[in-house]
Scaffold this active site. Structure first.
Site, PDB file in Angstrom:
ATOM      1  N   ASP A 293      29.769 -37.111 -19.011  1.00  0.00           N
ATOM      2  CA  ASP A 293      28.859 -37.121 -17.762  1.00  0.00           C
ATOM      3  C   ASP A 293      27.398 -37.187 -18.621  1.00  0.00           C
ATOM      4  O   ASP A 293      27.419 -37.197 -19.852  1.00  0.00           O
ATOM      5  CB  ASP A 293      28.868 -36.005 -17.000  1.00  0.00           C
ATOM      6  CG  ASP A 293      28.248 -35.932 -15.735  1.00  0.00           C
ATOM      7  OD1 ASP A 293      27.632 -37.113 -15.534  1.00  0.00           O
ATOM      8  OD2 ASP A 293      28.443 -35.358 -14.716  1.00  0.00           O
TER       9      ASP A 293
HETATM   10  C1  BGC Z   1      26.697 -36.954 -12.362  1.00  0.00           C
HETATM   11  C2  BGC Z   1      27.818 -37.748 -12.311  1.00  0.00           C
HETATM   12  C3  BGC Z   1      27.528 -39.094 -12.110  1.00  0.00           C
HETATM   13  C4  BGC Z   1      26.426 -39.582 -13.255  1.00  0.00           C
HETATM   14  C5  BGC Z   1      26.069 -40.974 -13.408  1.00  0.00           C
HETATM   15  C6  BGC Z   1      25.875 -37.138 -13.393  1.00  0.00           C
HETATM   16  O1  BGC Z   1      24.390 -36.535 -13.146  1.00  0.00           O
HETATM   17  O2  BGC Z   1      27.337 -35.394 -12.571  1.00  0.00           O
HETATM   18  O3  BGC Z   1      28.853 -37.408 -11.256  1.00  0.00           O
HETATM   19  O4  BGC Z   1      28.509 -39.985 -12.200  1.00  0.00           O
HETATM   20  O5  BGC Z   1      25.559 -38.560 -13.163  1.00  0.00           O
HETATM   21  O6  BGC Z   1      25.204 -41.157 -12.154  1.00  0.00           O
END
Ligand code: BGC
Length: 752
Positions: A293
């Site tokens: 993530d």
């Molecule tokens: C979130 C993810 C997301 C990623 C990309 C993160 O802050 O936890 O779920 O896919 O950002 O946008």
């Protein structure tokens, strides 16, 4: 120029290689997998360490960021082969520009992946996932994922960071909006449907996306419901409750998986060898790619697990992370770690192989521009098919929580001839907030408001709108107008709830009642003596005790997306009979959280008349609305439940049958639910566990016999020895309309 020549030479040799493989294949039947392996092997053999690390790097385009941006020079990095994957880059024109840099200006010309959070739609927005889960309709949910992929892929996206399958039993956590609720069985079925919907049967089809199941693992259980907080639970609970949906996604061949921000068992998920290698690779035999993530590699320093960023990058690679999202830690440090022998080139090759494998499966080596077609982009976005499905999925997501009589007749549905409606509340004439959390590139100007929906559905009715108050703040200056409208109208319809930013990521709340002065507004409306309908439009289960006690009709509509207003108007008029059932328990107050239907019985089960039992002094143990609950404008009667045997052996099915009759006067749909209980085990078992469900449509007066099969496989759990198996003994099986309203029978599992 030299780079270009090199790149060309390589592609020519790869193309020749492929032609040879193809020829050999036609001669000796080389399997597609062998062809893929040979292609990737020869590509990897040409790659420098920097180029490999580049393929393991994912950076945001800077268009729409979901966190801190660490690299704004990503275009230059693409050009240098240091960034092989981009997210948040959209539109055919823009992505073609980036793809051209990767394909034409880098030494090897490896195409980019384009990732994006296509969670519940791309530009046409479908209901938030928690809402859609309340449909219990996996066919419909699969279609939503398919259409979202079709629309996003038409705009150059190749990879969605979806589905989010985190179980959550804590509505304070804002991201409960993105999941399928509290139950592992239902959430697993939905996880599979979404993966299949996004990926279709063939990833290289330009209308499908590679999916990414997230967030591995147990991200939905932060202490106190605060996003990013520590997760701590027993391994048994993790395996039985939180793990199944990830596993289901793996079984559905999900192309990628995202690690989570939280720690679990004392180790940040992004550095967890147990999660990312022992469980994922060794036990589940997962072949896809693992991405972190957003910046979760460097965050291991704050966790107190990594000494510095270089150490964090090593921990991530050693745990099993293939791609670094936005941390740029692999980019900065992996080469040095390799020189120092902290990681090996073999590990890099493994990771790169998975990244290239995904690109190969998406068909990008065959045609890097296959997702980049302007004509298709114009044709697909907001097409009729999208808009129609936005309405269908929204209607199926609505849950009728209460529908009592006011002066002798049920408040809902409203008569089409009703003279006047006072329409009140911050969501009544609002477009943007209906899009809900994580609404990708949702077009708010196309959202039908509740006001527009009612005006269309009730053309002969005076619709008197007053906002009354805002979502937050103490301003009650709009109350008077709302009150005046209510007093001269036949019914008051209220659209209250949360803004889209009040749920979703980084949007936990410690008070999950209606924010601002909205409850005061509801009270004022009820005091008029007019019949009141409250539509709760929110991204989470809310605490609604006063509303439940005092308002005759309550619809929980969640955030329904582009066709929100049309959908609720159809439901209010009875054009559509609501059929949604809750997939997360609604607590009476925050103090009851975590609250869920499949709890244990304890040694002192709840007895309201005995003080020394497991209970509160100030509130009953039961929730306000239980899991599986939802009313209809018609009524269903369950009768004649039977099991075909008193005893079953291992592997032998038990057939459970029950009659369901539509005893009302309109057509309706019912979600029939089956639960089991293991009466005695080597470890204690929950009072109920969902093991089956079926959604059926019944005409007025129609009766159907519904059948379920239960076998020992459905009765498995992690025993005292942590073996996943069923134990012989006595069981109960329940069938009913919600987890709290069931009929029951007993049976025994014998043998072994
Ligand atoms: C979130 C993810 C997301 C990623 C990309 C993160 O802050 O936890 O779920 O896919 O950002 O946008």
């Amino acid at each position: 120029m030299i780079m270009k020549t090199l790149r060309k030479t390589l592609w020519v040799s790869l193309a020749l290689g492929m032609a040879f493989v193809f020829f050999a294949c036609s001669q000796q039947q080389t399997s597609p997998n062998t062809q893929k392996k040979q292609f990737i092997d020869s590509l990897i053999s040409e790659m420098t360490v920097e180029e490999k690390i580049g393929q393991m790097t994912l950076l945001t385009s800077g268009w729409s960021q979901t966190g801190p941006t660490m690299n704004d020079n990503y275009m230059e990095m693409i050009r240098k082969g240091q960034c092989g994957n981009v997210f948040n880059a959209l539109t055919v024109d823009y992505n073609r520009k980036l793809q051209k840099i990767a394909v034409e200006e880098t030494r090897l010309g490896i195409p980019l992946l384009f990732g994006y959070d296509v969670i519940h739609g791309f530009k046409t927005i479908f209901p938030i996932p928690l809402a859609e889960s309340c449909s219990w309709d996996t066919t419909m949910i699969r279609k939503t994922a398919r259409l979202a992929s079709k629309e996003a892929s038409a705009s150059g996206v190749t990879w969605t960071f979806n589905p989010m399958v985190d179980i959550s039993r804590d509505p304070r956590w804002g991201r409960i909006a993105e999941g399928a609720g509290e139950d592992p069985f239902l959430a697993s079925a939905i996880a599979k449907a979404k993966v299949k919907g996004h990926q279709g049967g063939d990833l290289s089809d330009s209308q499908t996306l590679a999916a990414c199941v997230k967030h591995m693992a147990a991200y939905g259980a932060p202490i106190a419901g605060r996003d990013y907080n520590t997760v701590d639970m027993s391994k048994r609970r993790f395996k039985e409750v939180y793990m199944p949906p990830y596993k289901a996604a793996v079984e559905a061949d999900v192309a990628s998986m995202m690690t989570s921000f939280n720690e679990l068992f004392g180790i940040p998920a992004t550095g967890s060898h147990y999660l990312l290698t022992e469980l994922l690779r060794d036990q589940w035999n997962y072949k896809g790619m693992v991405v972190t993530d957003y910046t979760s590699i460097p965050e291991m320093i704050d966790h107190g697990y990594a000494r510095d960023e270089k150490h964090a990058a090593e921990l991530a690679l050693n745990a099993g992370v293939d791609m670094d999202m936005q941390g740029a830690s692999y980019h900065e440090y992996l080469k040095k770690s390799l020189e120092e022998g902290k990681v090996t080139e073999k590990q890099l090759n493994k990771a790169v192989r998975r990244v290239l494998g995904m690109k190969y499966d998406l068909g990008l080596f065959e045609d890097p521009y296959r997702y980049l077609d302007n004509e298709r982009e114009d044709r697909i976005i907001h097409s009729q098919e999208m808009m129609e499905h936005a309405l269908e999925s929204a209607k199926e997501s609505v849950v009728l929580l209460k529908n009592d009589a006011h002066r002798g007749s049920k408040v809902l549905p409203l008569s089409k001839d009703i003279g006047s409606i006072a329409l009140v509340g911050p969501l009544a004439d609002n477009q943007r907030e209906h899009l809900g959390a994580w609404h990708a590139s949702g077009t708010d100007s196309l959202v039908t408001t509740v006001r527009k929906g009612l005006e269309k559905e009730f053309p002969n009715t005076a619709i008197r709108y007053a906002q009354g108050c805002d979502f937050t703040g103490n301003d009650k200056s709009g109350f008077d107008q709302a009150l005046a409208n209510a007093q001269r109208s036949d019914v008051v319809v209220m659209a209250v709830g949360e803004k889209h930013t009040q749920s979703g990521e980084a949007a936990s709340r410690s008070d999950i009642g209606l924010p601002g002065v909205q409850l005061d507004l509801v009270k004022e409306m009820v005091a008029t003596g007019k019949p009141v309908v409250v539509m709760v439009m929110a991204g989470r289960p809310m605490t609604l005790p006063w509303i439940d006690e005092n308002v005759p009709a309550i619809l929980n509509t969640w955030h329904l997306g582009t066709r929100a207003g049309d959908a609720v108007a159809d439901i209010l008029s009875g054009q559509t009979n609501p059929s949604g059932k809750l997939t997360s328990t609604f607590p009476r107050n925050v103090g009851q959280i975590p609250i869920y239907y499949s709890h244990k019985k304890t040694g002192r089960p709840y007895d309201p008349n005995d003080g020394y039992t497991s209970r509160y002094l100030d509130v009953p143990n039961s929730p306000l609305y239980p899991f599986g609950y939802g009313l209809s404008y018609t009524t269903f009667e369950y009768s004649n439940m039977q099991v075909d045997k008193e005893k079953i052996g291992f592997g032998e099915p038990l057939t459970v049958t029950v009659n369901i009759k539509n005893t009302g006067d309109r057509k309706g749909e019912e979600v029939v639910q089956l639960y089991t209980r293991d009466m005695v085990g080597s470890v204690t078992r929950p009072v109920k566990e969902l093991k089956g469900f079926r959604k059926i449509a019944l005409e007025p007066g129609q009766e159907r016999r519904v059948q379920f099969n239960v076998s020992s496989d459905d009765l498995r759990f992690y025993t005292a020895d942590m073996e996943y198996q069923a134990e012989p003994g006595k069981f109960k099986v329940f069938v009913g309309t919600s987890s709290a309203d069931v009929m029951e029978k007993s049976f025994e599992l014998v043998g072994k």
